[in-house]
Write an enzyme that holds these catalytic residues in place. Structure first.
Site, PDB file in Angstrom:
ATOM      1  N   ARG A  10      56.798  94.364  33.415  1.00 23.55           N
ATOM      2  CA  ARG A  10      56.561  93.148  34.208  1.00 23.55           C
ATOM      3  C   ARG A  10      55.323  93.354  35.095  1.00 23.55           C
ATOM      4  NH1 ARG A  10      58.895  93.537  39.356  1.00 23.55           N
ATOM      5  NH2 ARG A  10      59.893  95.548  39.688  1.00 23.55           N
ATOM      6  N   TYR A 152      52.980 103.391  51.703  1.00 20.86           N
ATOM      7  CA  TYR A 152      52.274 102.847  50.526  1.00 20.86           C
ATOM      8  C   TYR A 152      50.779 103.139  50.648  1.00 20.86           C
ATOM      9  CZ  TYR A 152      50.645  99.178  47.262  1.00 20.86           C
ATOM     10  OH  TYR A 152      50.042  98.479  46.236  1.00 20.86           O
TER      11      TYR A 152
HETATM   12  N1  LIG Z   1      50.703  92.965  43.778  1.00 24.69           N
HETATM   13  C1  LIG Z   1      49.688  93.291  44.567  1.00 24.69           C
HETATM   14  O1  LIG Z   1      49.289  92.498  45.446  1.00 24.69           O
HETATM   15  C2  LIG Z   1      48.981  94.599  44.401  1.00 24.69           C
HETATM   16  C3  LIG Z   1      47.812  94.823  45.141  1.00 24.69           C
HETATM   17  C4  LIG Z   1      47.131  96.032  44.983  1.00 24.69           C
HETATM   18  C5  LIG Z   1      47.614  96.994  44.114  1.00 24.69           C
HETATM   19  N2  LIG Z   1      48.761  96.743  43.424  1.00 24.69           N
HETATM   20  C6  LIG Z   1      49.229  97.783  42.522  1.00 24.69           C
HETATM   21  O2  LIG Z   1      49.308  97.263  41.204  1.00 24.69           O
HETATM   22  C7  LIG Z   1      50.319  97.986  40.464  1.00 24.69           C
HETATM   23  C8  LIG Z   1      51.292  97.008  39.838  1.00 24.69           C
HETATM   24  O3  LIG Z   1      51.916  96.288  40.873  1.00 24.69           O
HETATM   25  P1  LIG Z   1      52.729  94.929  40.626  1.00 24.69           P
HETATM   26  O4  LIG Z   1      52.241  93.981  41.629  1.00 24.69           O
HETATM   27  O5  LIG Z   1      52.747  94.591  39.197  1.00 24.69           O
HETATM   28  O6  LIG Z   1      54.183  95.443  41.091  1.00 24.69           O
HETATM   29  P2  LIG Z   1      55.636  94.933  40.695  1.00 24.69           P
HETATM   30  O7  LIG Z   1      55.573  93.531  40.196  1.00 24.69           O
HETATM   31  O8  LIG Z   1      56.487  95.237  41.887  1.00 24.69           O
HETATM   32  O9  LIG Z   1      56.025  95.912  39.483  1.00 24.69           O
HETATM   33  C9  LIG Z   1      56.190  97.275  39.744  1.00 24.69           C
HETATM   34  C10 LIG Z   1      56.351  97.998  38.441  1.00 24.69           C
HETATM   35  O10 LIG Z   1      56.507  99.393  38.714  1.00 24.69           O
HETATM   36  C11 LIG Z   1      57.651  99.867  38.036  1.00 24.69           C
HETATM   37  N3  LIG Z   1      58.278 100.983  38.744  1.00 24.69           N
HETATM   38  C12 LIG Z   1      58.660 101.042  40.035  1.00 24.69           C
HETATM   39  N4  LIG Z   1      59.240 102.223  40.298  1.00 24.69           N
HETATM   40  C13 LIG Z   1      59.222 102.927  39.136  1.00 24.69           C
HETATM   41  C14 LIG Z   1      59.661 104.233  38.783  1.00 24.69           C
HETATM   42  N5  LIG Z   1      60.269 105.030  39.657  1.00 24.69           N
HETATM   43  N6  LIG Z   1      59.466 104.641  37.499  1.00 24.69           N
HETATM   44  C15 LIG Z   1      58.871 103.826  36.575  1.00 24.69           C
HETATM   45  N7  LIG Z   1      58.434 102.581  36.885  1.00 24.69           N
HETATM   46  C16 LIG Z   1      58.612 102.138  38.145  1.00 24.69           C
HETATM   47  C17 LIG Z   1      58.578  98.679  37.910  1.00 24.69           C
HETATM   48  O11 LIG Z   1      59.454  98.906  36.811  1.00 24.69           O
HETATM   49  P3  LIG Z   1      61.032  98.449  36.803  1.00 24.69           P
HETATM   50  O12 LIG Z   1      61.051  96.969  37.056  1.00 24.69           O
HETATM   51  O13 LIG Z   1      61.461  98.809  35.424  1.00 24.69           O
HETATM   52  O14 LIG Z   1      61.724  99.247  37.860  1.00 24.69           O
HETATM   53  C18 LIG Z   1      57.581  97.550  37.668  1.00 24.69           C
HETATM   54  O15 LIG Z   1      57.264  97.469  36.299  1.00 24.69           O
HETATM   55  C19 LIG Z   1      50.977  98.926  41.485  1.00 24.69           C
HETATM   56  O16 LIG Z   1      50.388 100.199  41.409  1.00 24.69           O
HETATM   57  C20 LIG Z   1      50.631  98.279  42.817  1.00 24.69           C
HETATM   58  O17 LIG Z   1      50.656  99.198  43.882  1.00 24.69           O
HETATM   59  C21 LIG Z   1      49.468  95.577  43.539  1.00 24.69           C
END
Ligand SMILES: NC(=O)c1ccc[n+]([C@@H]2O[C@H](COP(=O)([O-])OP(=O)(O)OC[C@H]3O[C@@H](n4cnc5c(N)ncnc54)[C@H](OP(=O)(O)O)[C@@H]3O)[C@@H](O)[C@H]2O)c1
Length: 243
Positions: A10, A152
């Site tokens: 996701r 974080y």
């Molecule tokens: N959203 C933002 O505004 C933003 C901004 C800057 C950077 N980022 C970075 O972009 C990346 C993706 O973020 P996102 O927004 O897509 O986050 P998200 O929607 O919260 O999704 C997080 C993902 O990480 C997985 N995950 C969490 N803990 C895990 C673990 N222990 N082992 C394996 N998988 C794990 C989850 O898998 P499950 O559902 O299977 O647990 C999920 O697929 C991250 O590195 C985040 O820090 C996001």
């Protein structure tokens, strides 16, 4: 060619998987909790793009589960071309209530997971004299704004440091780069209140959060030969921030 994207059933990870699959790469979908979403994504990419897809449950904070995942990938695919370290958590809590346990949990997933995967897979890539590692950090790793996300932010700053060490150690065979996105429209932000979202949006020159696809485009580009001279770079993608 193939790619492992951590946390890819996701959010941003899913968009990155879809971009690689669309371009003919075999893919490894890693998840921790979202099993149904992972299976649906596997079915979708196999039927739509005719590529091979593996689904592997692995909590990237557990070293034995990482070892099992790597073993399964190399057994089924024989090698790995690209690792995208995307999985992460963000526990936004009151600064004074955040405990050592909270802090360590964030570091173990976001930073130590990235370290272990990059080290273990990087060594295998080095043996093959080819490979590519792409990390997803955050603008929070470059500049910190809100103490609620102190753990974080530290984990994301740590990923920038890992990038330089791994790029150095794996040179000249493996390019290692890090993407630092600003706000993205994913579940990570689904609990933010509207006033806060409006305030943050007003600081962005493009006046909106990114769509995951816009970050996935960069994560795909870095994995291709078109990015052949981009190495050891920390690339910010945030729509422009008003200063
Ligand atoms: N959203 C933002 O505004 C933003 C901004 C800057 C950077 N980022 C970075 O972009 C990346 C993706 O973020 P996102 O927004 O897509 O986050 P998200 O929607 O919260 O999704 C997080 C993902 O990480 C997985 N995950 C969490 N803990 C895990 C673990 N222990 N082992 C394996 N998988 C794990 C989850 O898998 P499950 O559902 O299977 O647990 C999920 O697929 C991250 O590195 C985040 O820090 C996001």
């Amino acid at each position: 060619m193939n790619v492992l994207v951590t946390g890819s059933s996701r959010g941003l990870g899913k968009s990155i998987i879809l971009e690689y699959a669309k371009n003919g790469y075999d893919i490894v979908i890693n998840h921790n909790n979202s099993h149904e979403e992972a299976l649906k994504l596997k079915d979708y990419v196999e039927s739509t793009y005719k590529v091979r897809a593996l689904v592997i449950r692995c909590d990237i904070s557990k070293e034995n589960e990482i070892d099992d995942m790597i073993e399964e990938i190399y057994k089924k695919f024989g090698h790995l071309d690209i690792l995208v370290n995307n999985a992460s958590i963000a526990l936004d809590q009151d600064f004074e209530l955040k405990t050592k346990k909270d802090f360590m949990k964030t570091l173990e997933i976001n930073l130590v997971g990235t370290y272990l995967l990059s080290k273990k897979i990087g060594i295998k890539m080095l043996e093959a004299k080819k490979g590519n590692i792409i990390n997803i950090s955050s603008t929070n790793g470059i500049e910190t704004t809100y103490p609620e996300s102190i753990d974080y932010d530290a984990s994301k700053a740590g990923i920038i440091s890992l990038t330089h060490n791994f790029a150095n150690y794996f040179a000249p065979y493996i390019r290692v780069n890090t993407i630092c996105p600003g706000w993205i429209n994913t579940d990570m932000n689904k609990n933010l209140d509207e006033d806060f979202i409006n305030k943050e949006t007003s600081k962005i020159l493009l006046n909106r959060f990114a769509e995951p696809q816009e970050i996935a485009n960069l994560a795909y580009f870095l994995g291709t030969d078109k990015a052949s001279y981009i190495n050891d770079s920390i690339i910010r993608i945030d729509g422009g921030i008003k200063r």
